[in-house]
Design an enzyme around this catalytic site. Structure first.
Site, short mmCIF file in Angstrom:
data_model
loop_
_atom_site.label_atom_id
_atom_site.label_comp_id
_atom_site.label_asym_id
_atom_site.label_seq_id
_atom_site.Cartn_x
_atom_site.Cartn_y
_atom_site.Cartn_z
N ARG A 1 28.67 34.28 32.09
CA ARG A 1 28.37 33.58 33.36
C ARG A 1 26.86 33.48 33.59
O ARG A 1 26.38 33.57 34.71
CB ARG A 1 29.02 34.29 34.57
N SER B 1 36.33 33.28 41.10
CA SER B 1 35.90 34.68 41.12
C SER B 1 34.61 34.81 41.93
O SER B 1 33.62 34.15 41.61
CB SER B 1 35.61 35.16 39.71
N GLU C 1 29.17 36.49 41.51
CA GLU C 1 29.11 35.41 40.53
C GLU C 1 28.72 34.12 41.24
O GLU C 1 28.03 33.26 40.70
CB GLU C 1 30.49 35.25 39.87
N1 EPU Z 1 43.31 42.84 38.27
C1 EPU Z 1 43.84 43.65 39.24
N2 EPU Z 1 43.95 43.17 40.51
C2 EPU Z 1 43.59 41.90 40.84
C3 EPU Z 1 43.06 41.06 39.85
C4 EPU Z 1 42.92 41.54 38.56
O1 EPU Z 1 44.18 44.80 39.01
O2 EPU Z 1 43.74 41.54 42.01
C5 EPU Z 1 43.17 43.35 36.90
C6 EPU Z 1 44.42 43.35 36.07
O3 EPU Z 1 44.45 44.54 35.33
C7 EPU Z 1 44.25 42.22 35.08
C8 EPU Z 1 42.74 42.22 34.91
O4 EPU Z 1 42.22 42.60 36.19
O5 EPU Z 1 44.91 42.46 33.91
C9 EPU Z 1 42.17 40.88 34.55
O6 EPU Z 1 42.58 39.89 35.48
P1 EPU Z 1 42.57 38.34 35.12
O7 EPU Z 1 43.19 38.08 33.81
O8 EPU Z 1 43.09 37.60 36.32
O9 EPU Z 1 41.05 38.02 34.90
P2 EPU Z 1 39.74 38.44 35.69
O10 EPU Z 1 38.95 39.37 34.85
O11 EPU Z 1 40.09 38.88 37.07
C10 EPU Z 1 38.31 36.52 34.60
C11 EPU Z 1 37.38 35.45 35.06
C12 EPU Z 1 38.16 34.25 35.61
C13 EPU Z 1 39.06 33.73 34.52
C14 EPU Z 1 39.98 34.87 34.05
C15 EPU Z 1 40.80 34.47 32.85
C16 EPU Z 1 35.36 36.58 35.75
C17 EPU Z 1 34.51 37.04 36.89
N3 EPU Z 1 36.49 35.97 36.08
O12 EPU Z 1 38.98 37.02 35.76
O13 EPU Z 1 37.23 33.24 35.95
O14 EPU Z 1 39.84 32.63 34.97
O15 EPU Z 1 39.18 36.03 33.62
O16 EPU Z 1 39.98 34.33 31.73
O17 EPU Z 1 34.98 36.76 34.60
C18 EPU Z 1 35.92 32.29 37.69
O18 EPU Z 1 34.94 32.60 37.03
O19 EPU Z 1 35.83 31.70 38.81
C19 EPU Z 1 37.25 32.64 37.20
C20 EPU Z 1 38.37 32.41 37.91
#
Ligand code: EPU
Length: 337
Positions: free
Chosen positions: A162, A237, A333
């Site tokens: 990012r 995010s 972010e």
């Molecule tokens: N999780 C929780 N609670 C929540 C959300 C997530 O416990 O409310 C934990 C879970 O363990 C889950 C892990 O976080 O397995 C990862 O969650 P998720 O796959 O939804 O991905 P993320 O790390 O929360 C990132 C990006 C997203 C992108 C997704 C999929 C960042 C800051 N965000 O989210 O990007 O869509 O991975 O690749 O890196 C964005 O940048 O606006 C965005 C949506």
């Protein structure tokens, strides 16, 4: 090119925050962009793309330039690959759909990301195992001081998680006008390793996925946990996933045995901020007309009519609480004005 005074920015930011701009001008060509800047030498400029990664906490006391330059041009192609140049004002997801329709591979995992093509390199957008830098060839950007267009190759952009040179060293110095992508025409390199994609494809009974199948899977996953900005204001995010040392992570794990992580190197791991925020008790919390999304704690939402400053104060409270509980500093972010 005339600028209009006191225009509301509500339709131009996906958070749906209603603030006013001192002057506003929608730009359709690079020539118009140069003209407006040269005829307003004293005005402070505020560059607005898709408005999908900004939280507006106050009126914008500047000349807002809404980058609405359109066009997709094929630059070159071989039997296997194609290079396309896309103007900055094209909607990102519409560009992804154009690629899927033409069987150009590489951006399918990035389906349904809000925002415009011109702002995608700023923060090296990414999702489900793919980042913009994986398909990026170069971009053109206008130097605000000299009004000359410069080409930036991948190495010039310093892409990180990012991150890019446009968000750091060159912040507010250049306006991105177009981006060139190198895509595949056949033998697509499919990325299905992100667990949720495999699960979604098997739910769809797909064994040999096409890029369209992957795009459909990503769309289904995103729609199941991320709010549609057309219905509930948000900027995706709100925070980045923090990176911590393995040593610190092991300490945390003894207190929080379920804490998830992704290995970055032998020394560092990434911890999902969504998990930290959920564990801190914020998931689904509402404060009148704003709050934390019910299905993904990383997303702050405006249910309608919220004040940007209130959302920013909530973000600060979340940051402080996460630090108190886990001794981890989470960074936003989203850009804050
Ligand atoms: N999780 C929780 N609670 C929540 C959300 C997530 O416990 O409310 C934990 C879970 O363990 C889950 C892990 O976080 O397995 C990862 O969650 P998720 O796959 O939804 O991905 P993320 O790390 O929360 C990132 C990006 C997203 C992108 C997704 C999929 C960042 C800051 N965000 O989210 O990007 O869509 O991975 O690749 O890196 C964005 O940048 O606006 C965005 C949506």
């Amino acid at each position: 090119m005339n600028a209009t005074k006191n225009v509301s920015l509500k339709p131009y930011n996906t958070f749906g925050i209603d603030v006013s701009s001192k002057q506003f001008c929608s730009i359709s060509t690079v020539e118009e962009l140069k003209e407006v800047i040269s005829t307003h030498p004293k005005d402070e400029l505020f560059i607005l793309g898709g408005g999908s990664n900004i939280l507006l906490t106050r009126d914008v006391n500047a000349l807002v330039l809404h980058i609405n330059i359109k066009g997709i041009t094929i630059i070159s192609e071989t039997e296997n690959t194609i290079t396309v140049e896309v103007s900055a004002g094209e909607n990102w997801h519409e560009f992804v759909l154009f690629c899927i329709d033409n069987n150009y591979g590489g951006v399918e995992n990035l389906s349904l990301i809000p925002g415009n093509v011109g702002t995608a390199p700023m923060q090296n957008i990414g999702a489900y195992g793919v980042e913009l830098k994986d398909v990026f060839e170069s971009c053109k950007a206008l130097d605000i001081a000299s009004l000359e267009e410069k080409t930036f190759n991948k190495e010039d952009c310093n892409f990180g998680y990012r991150e890019s040179v446009f968000k750091r060293q060159l912040k507010s110095k250049y306006i991105l006008t177009s981006v060139r992508f190198r895509l595949t025409k056949k033998d697509h390199k499919l990325n299905v390793d992100y667990g949720a994609i495999r699960d979604e494809l098997s739910k769809m009974n797909v064994n040999n996925p096409t890029i369209k199948d992957i795009s459909n899977a990503v769309i289904a996953i995103r729609q199941s946990k991320l709010p549609d900005p057309k219905e509930i204001g948000n900027s995706g995010s709100f925070f980045k996933n923090p990176v911590v040392s393995v040593e610190k992570f092991n300490q945390l794990k003894s207190n929080f045995p379920n804490i998830p992580s992704y290995k970055i190197s032998d020394q560092e791991v990434k911890v999902p901020a969504g998990w930290l925020i959920e564990t801190a008790g914020f998931k689904g919390k509402t404060f009148g007309n704003y709050g934390v999304h019910k299905k993904q704690a990383l997303v702050l939402v405006n249910y309608g009519g919220a004040d940007g400053q209130d959302i920013y104060n909530l973000a600060k409270l979340i940051k402080k609480t996460v630090f108190r509980l886990f001794n981890i500093e989470i960074e936003t972010e989203v850009n804050i004005l």
